[in-house]
Design an enzyme around this catalytic site. Structure first.
Site, PDB file in Angstrom:
ATOM      1  N   ASN A   7      -0.633  73.150 -65.355  1.00  0.00           N
ATOM      2  CA  ASN A   7      -1.792  72.503 -64.740  1.00  0.00           C
ATOM      3  C   ASN A   7      -2.941  73.494 -64.858  1.00  0.00           C
ATOM      4  OD1 ASN A   7      -3.720  71.269 -63.156  1.00  0.00           O
ATOM      5  ND2 ASN A   7      -2.373  70.884 -61.420  1.00  0.00           N
ATOM      6  N   ARG A  64      -0.744  68.584 -67.479  1.00  0.00           N
ATOM      7  CA  ARG A  64      -1.430  67.621 -66.622  1.00  0.00           C
ATOM      8  C   ARG A  64      -2.853  67.440 -67.139  1.00  0.00           C
ATOM      9  NH1 ARG A  64      -4.882  68.431 -61.311  1.00  0.00           N
ATOM     10  NH2 ARG A  64      -5.110  66.247 -60.692  1.00  0.00           N
ATOM     11  N   HIS A 153      -4.280  60.593 -58.942  1.00  0.00           N
ATOM     12  CA  HIS A 153      -3.033  60.937 -58.234  1.00  0.00           C
ATOM     13  C   HIS A 153      -1.867  60.082 -58.731  1.00  0.00           C
ATOM     14  CE1 HIS A 153      -5.547  62.411 -54.530  1.00  0.00           C
ATOM     15  NE2 HIS A 153      -5.276  63.425 -55.345  1.00  0.00           N
ATOM     16  N   ARG A 214     -15.048  65.156 -49.832  1.00  0.00           N
ATOM     17  CA  ARG A 214     -15.594  63.979 -50.501  1.00  0.00           C
ATOM     18  C   ARG A 214     -15.772  62.843 -49.502  1.00  0.00           C
ATOM     19  NH1 ARG A 214     -10.945  63.941 -54.958  1.00  0.00           N
ATOM     20  NH2 ARG A 214     -10.974  66.167 -55.434  1.00  0.00           N
ATOM     21  N   GLU A 354       4.626  66.502 -58.000  1.00  0.00           N
ATOM     22  CA  GLU A 354       3.945  66.064 -59.210  1.00  0.00           C
ATOM     23  C   GLU A 354       4.438  66.798 -60.439  1.00  0.00           C
ATOM     24  OE1 GLU A 354      -0.431  64.953 -58.442  1.00  0.00           O
ATOM     25  OE2 GLU A 354       0.070  66.275 -56.756  1.00  0.00           O
TER      26      GLU A 354
END
Length: 368
Positions: A7, A64, A153, A214, A354
């Site tokens: 990642n 990823r 996600h 956010r 993940e």
């Protein structure tokens, strides 16, 4: 199968080495290119990973990649065509795709004989039907500028929905699950038989639930108003809504643990922030119950979802009439199933993984 999952961020490389489902090694090379950082550049970072980890017999590298646009609906073996396509999609993910491309380029250079696979955050949501992914704007703009709901996600939602079905002994092919990925970034997803049919994030990861920094859903007129009336440049508005909004904007702190502590002490700003955060989750749960025509389970995951009994209870409070109830003792001890026995809708807590999902998708692609 021995798989290295990477990642790659703009200044970091997170890695995890698997042998099937077993983790052989994991780590993080950070502050790349910064004074006193772990590595001078991404190539040096990858060389450090290779020096620290036994990659003998490596079968594949899984990368990823945040944004695959509409071009990628599943994990895909990396070649020059894929790289060119991801480069073309950079305007849709200007902060994330360039870093992934750097990681891909370095890994292909240093491990030229090892198959490389891209796993996209957006791919899982390619099954959302057009009425769920299309915005009601001029289609000429939509077509020209690739404007639609993409969702993010995806690896987490896919993994958690499948694990929820396993936990409850339900067939994955028919299970209806609402997954709530609640971390510093947060999103909801309606999963019907292992397929995403609705998700809260949109063209970017900005929309939907309230997040650490956010804003989540807002009226677009807010942006026009701040630009025309307040005189703020577009760049400043974008920076505010992505980095200074959410819990940070409401309380001055984006760490949910701190906000919860202030809430428990009666702090007004923290109380409003928690109420808003949890109400938005409740609104999406209600919407996705309607989209799915009912649900077998609602599952919390990621840092806040897995560790905050208060947020879980507050988010689902008052939904008993819909068959949704939380058992307080189970919730307090973070049990895997936190609803009472025999509840119409199971409420679960399932840790996400993940990296393991990425490794699984890589193995599936290569087995073909």
């Amino acid at each position: 199968m021995k798989i290295l999952v990477l990642n790659t961020g703009s200044s970091s490389v997170k890695y995890r080495l698997f042998d099937d489902t077993a983790t052989l090694a994991k780590g993080l090379v950070e502050r790349i290119g910064e004074p006193g950082g772990d590595a001078a550049d991404h190539e040096a970072a990858m060389q450090r990973v290779m020096a620290e980890v036994d990659l003998a017999g490596l079968d594949a590298v899984g990368h990823r990649v945040v944004h695959g646009g509409t071009e990628f609906a599943e994990a895909t073996v990396i070649d020059d065509v894929l790289v060119a396509t991801v480069e073309r999609l950079v305007p849709l993910a200007p902060l994330h795709n360039p870093a992934a491309l750097t990681g891909i380029a370095v890994a292909r250079k240093l491990l030229p004989a090892v198959p490389q696979v891209a796993v996209f955050d957006t791919a899982f949501h390619q099954t959302i039907p057009p009425e769920g992914s299309t915005y009601a704007i001029d289609t000429a703009l939509t077509d020209r500028w690739q404007i639609r709901r993409y969702g993010f996600h995806g690896t987490s939602h896919a993994y958690v929905a499948r694990k929820t079905a396993e936990l409850l002994g339900l067939p994955a092919a028919t299970a209806k699950v609402i997954t709530l990925h609640l971390g510093n970034g947060a999103s909801a997803c309606a999963v019907d038989g292992g397929r995403s049919v609705a998700t809260s994030m949109g063209m970017s990861p900005l929309s939907g639930l309230v997040m650490g920094t956010r804003c989540g859903d807002i009226d677009p007129t807010v942006i026009f108003h701040l630009h025309r009336v307040a005189g703020l440049p577009i760049e400043e508005i974008e920076r505010s809504l992505t980095r200074s909004a959410g819990m940070q904007g409401l309380t001055g702190d984006n760490d949910m643990r701190t906000v919860e502590h202030r809430w428990q002490q009666g702090d007004h700003a923290a109380t409003l922030a928690i109420d808003l955060y949890c109400r938005r989750i409740k609104e999406y749960v209600g919407m996705y119950l309607a989209v799915l025509g009912g649900a077998d389970a609602i599952t919390f995951t990621a840092g806040i979802g897995e560790k905050s009994p208060e947020v879980r209870a507050h988010s689902l409070a008052g939904l008993t009439a819909l068959g949704i109830t939380i058992d307080d003792p189970r919730n307090t001890r973070n049990a895997q199933i936190i609803s009472p026995d025999g509840a119409a809708v199971a409420v679960c807590v399932v840790p996400t993984d993940e990296e393991l999902e990425i490794a699984g998708q890589v193995a599936t692609v290569l087995s073909r």
